[in-house]
Motif scaffolding. Structure first.
Motif, PDB file in Angstrom:
ATOM      1  N   ALA A 140      13.016  -7.718  -2.938  1.00 17.60           N
ATOM      2  CA  ALA A 140      12.324  -8.670  -1.971  1.00 17.60           C
ATOM      3  C   ALA A 140      12.388  -8.233  -0.528  1.00 17.60           C
ATOM      4  O   ALA A 140      11.455  -8.092   0.135  1.00 17.60           O
ATOM      5  N   GLY A 172      10.774  -4.990  -0.060  1.00 16.09           N
ATOM      6  CA  GLY A 172       9.358  -5.156  -0.024  1.00 16.09           C
ATOM      7  C   GLY A 172       8.830  -5.594   1.427  1.00 16.09           C
ATOM      8  O   GLY A 172       7.791  -5.108   1.825  1.00 16.09           O
ATOM      9  N   ASP A 173       9.667  -6.257   1.950  1.00 16.91           N
ATOM     10  CA  ASP A 173       9.499  -6.658   3.691  1.00 16.91           C
ATOM     11  C   ASP A 173       9.334  -5.323   4.266  1.00 16.91           C
ATOM     12  O   ASP A 173       8.610  -5.068   4.952  1.00 16.91           O
ATOM     13  N   HIS A 182       4.306  -8.487  -3.019  1.00 16.80           N
ATOM     14  CA  HIS A 182       4.192  -8.824  -1.595  1.00 16.80           C
ATOM     15  C   HIS A 182       2.674  -8.364  -1.310  1.00 16.80           C
ATOM     16  O   HIS A 182       2.098  -7.398  -1.622  1.00 16.80           O
ATOM     17  N   SER A 196       5.119 -14.807  -8.023  1.00 17.11           N
ATOM     18  CA  SER A 196       4.275 -14.152  -7.311  1.00 17.11           C
ATOM     19  C   SER A 196       3.431 -15.184  -6.583  1.00 17.11           C
ATOM     20  O   SER A 196       2.352 -15.658  -7.339  1.00 17.11           O
ATOM     21  N   GLY A 231       4.195 -13.604  -0.965  1.00 12.26           N
ATOM     22  CA  GLY A 231       5.257 -12.728  -1.692  1.00 12.26           C
ATOM     23  C   GLY A 231       5.805 -13.486  -2.719  1.00 12.26           C
ATOM     24  O   GLY A 231       5.107 -14.427  -3.576  1.00 12.26           O
ATOM     25  N   ASN A 235       9.713 -13.989   0.906  1.00 12.58           N
ATOM     26  CA  ASN A 235       8.871 -13.212   1.892  1.00 12.58           C
ATOM     27  C   ASN A 235       8.074 -13.745   2.430  1.00 12.58           C
ATOM     28  O   ASN A 235       6.894 -13.657   2.584  1.00 12.58           O
ATOM     29  N   THR A 264       5.366 -11.849   4.823  1.00  7.82           N
ATOM     30  CA  THR A 264       4.056 -11.490   4.455  1.00  7.82           C
ATOM     31  C   THR A 264       3.299 -12.532   3.905  1.00  7.82           C
ATOM     32  O   THR A 264       1.961 -12.595   3.760  1.00  7.82           O
TER      33      THR A 264
END
Length: 422
Positions: A189, A192-193, A277, A384, A400, A413, A416
């Motif tokens: 995660a 992913g950011d 994300h 998700s 996220g 997250n 996002t």
């Protein structure tokens, strides 16, 4: 953006998973368990229960027979070569060399002959055997993943065996992640950011969709993550959703313009644990309907967080995230939420497309109701959160990965979960 060292799995995690397999066998009255794994290099939603038990190169078949250590069947020598070199490097491996068998064609390996050989060696010609691979695995494997020819040969060679689908039991047994597995999700995660931030940096008039795609993927690769794919669209407003058209149709990537919105779903994976994300980027001043859709999607996100707690069900979660859409005469182009690691219950979507005048030209439209709504939420589950809303033909998605905590949800997250602005 700083990063902690990448985590790894311990032998205690291996022992936990192998014990889980035997507990599943006991609960289902099985003498053996067959875990069929999808081929290596699979992209979205890989079906890889083999890797779950081997912590090694996916694309094998793993068999647990009675109390014996698992046998891994591979299709050629290449996985063995990797295993051999990893042992020389001192990597922590889960399967002993003598329990790995290669072969294809008429030689027993990752094929019907290999499965039959192992079951006969353990005297299981008339036993009850569980199988992972005979159930659908949504969203990308609506039909079972097991190859027809392989399974037909197994049935012909072992007519006395009772084979039992146990995919749902495997889901229930594995969906609450251990502390080590949650560490993989957290690392993925965080990466992913970084992918989203790199895409935001690349978003400007004159850049192409491919520029953003490349920036996001590079950010993951540099951090040792396997980002398998990305859904991405751009424009002043749209309701399309999926991979960029230039990834499957021979055409140039679209160039971004002032007033565009970029919508992407970034898939990242580390330790075979996935995070997702939802990246929404406004390129300059966007249409007011885009701003309204972003605000509505955010309202759906916050509604989901209020319900994402033990004691509620997945159906409660999906209903809460859909409620703001219904109250505002909006609709969603893809699910508002779904479970991950492994995949399973999914929120309904598709009910609003028929509103578009252009959609009348299509004789059959798909509407998916929420599936798996009865699943109770429990600590360690990963979801998700991907709320999306359409306002006057313009969609926005954001969100996220969220973990179910002991009490409150854990947002991995929040970066996002908003409309980002280039």
């Amino acid at each position: 953006m700083g990063f902690d060292p990448a985590p790894g799995y311990s032998l205690a995690e291996r022992d936990r998973r192998w014990a889980l397999a035997r507990e599943l066998m006991d609960a289902e009255g099985l003498a053996a368990l067959i875990a069929y794994g999808e081929h290596e290099c699979a992209d979205l939603a890989p079906f890889a229960p083999d890797n779950y038990f081997t912590n090694d190169r996916p694309g094998s078949i793993v068999l647990f027979c009675r109390d014996a250590d698992p046998i891994q069947l591979v299709w050629c020598n290449m996985p063995i070569q990797d295993h051999l070199e990893a042992r020389k490097r001192g990597d922590h491996l889960w399967i002993e060399p003598h329990n790995i068998r290669a072969g294809s064609g008429f030689q027993a390996g990752k094929n019907a002959a290999g499965i039959v050989e192992v079951l006969r060696e353990h005297g299981l010609e008339r036993a009850t055997v569980g199988v992972l691979g005979l159930d659908p695995y949504p969203p990308f494997h609506i039909n079972p993943i097991m190859p027809y020819q392989l399974w037909r040969e197994v049935l012909a060679e072992l007519p006395g065996v009772t084979f039992k689908n146990v995919g749902l039991s495997f889901l229930f047994a594995t969906v609450c992640l251990s502390a080590e597995e949650q560490a993989m999700v957290r690392y993925s995660a965080t990466v992913g950011d970084a992918m989203a931030a790199a895409m935001l940096d690349a978003a400007a008039p004159g850049a192409t969709e491919a520029d953003l795609y490349a920036a996001g993927m590079a950010a993951a690769f540099r951090r040792g993550c396997a980002a398998p794919d990305m859904l991405l669209w751009s424009g002043p407003g749209f309701v399309a959703w999926g991979p960029p058209a230039w990834s499957y149709r021979p055409q140039a990537p679209r160039t971004l313009h002032e007033g565009d919105v970029v919508l992407a779903e970034v898939f990242n994976r580390f330790g075979m644990k996935e995070t997702q994300h939802q990246v929404a980027i406004a390129v300059g001043e966007v249409h007011p309907d885009v701003e309204a859709a972003a605000a509505l999607a955010r309202e759906c996100y916050e509604a989901g967080l209020k319900v994402a707690r033990p004691g509620n069900s997945f159906g409660d979660l999906a209903e809460a995230m859909l409620a703001p859409l219904l109250a505002n005469d909006s609709w969603n182009i893809h699910p508002m939420c779904h479970i991950m690691n492994p995949y399973g219950p999914v929120c309904g979507f598709g009910f609003g497309l028929k509103r578009l005048p252009e959609a009348r030209q299509y004789p059959r439209l798909f509407e998916l109701p929420t599936m798996g709504g009865e699943l109770p939420l429990a600590p360690g589950m990963s979801f998700s959160f991907e709320p999306n809303a359409v306002v006057n033909g313009r969609a926005v998605n954001l969100g996220g990965t969220v973990l179910i905590g002991e009490e409150d949800p854990i947002e991995l997250n929040p970066y996002t979960a908003q409309l980002l602005r280039a």
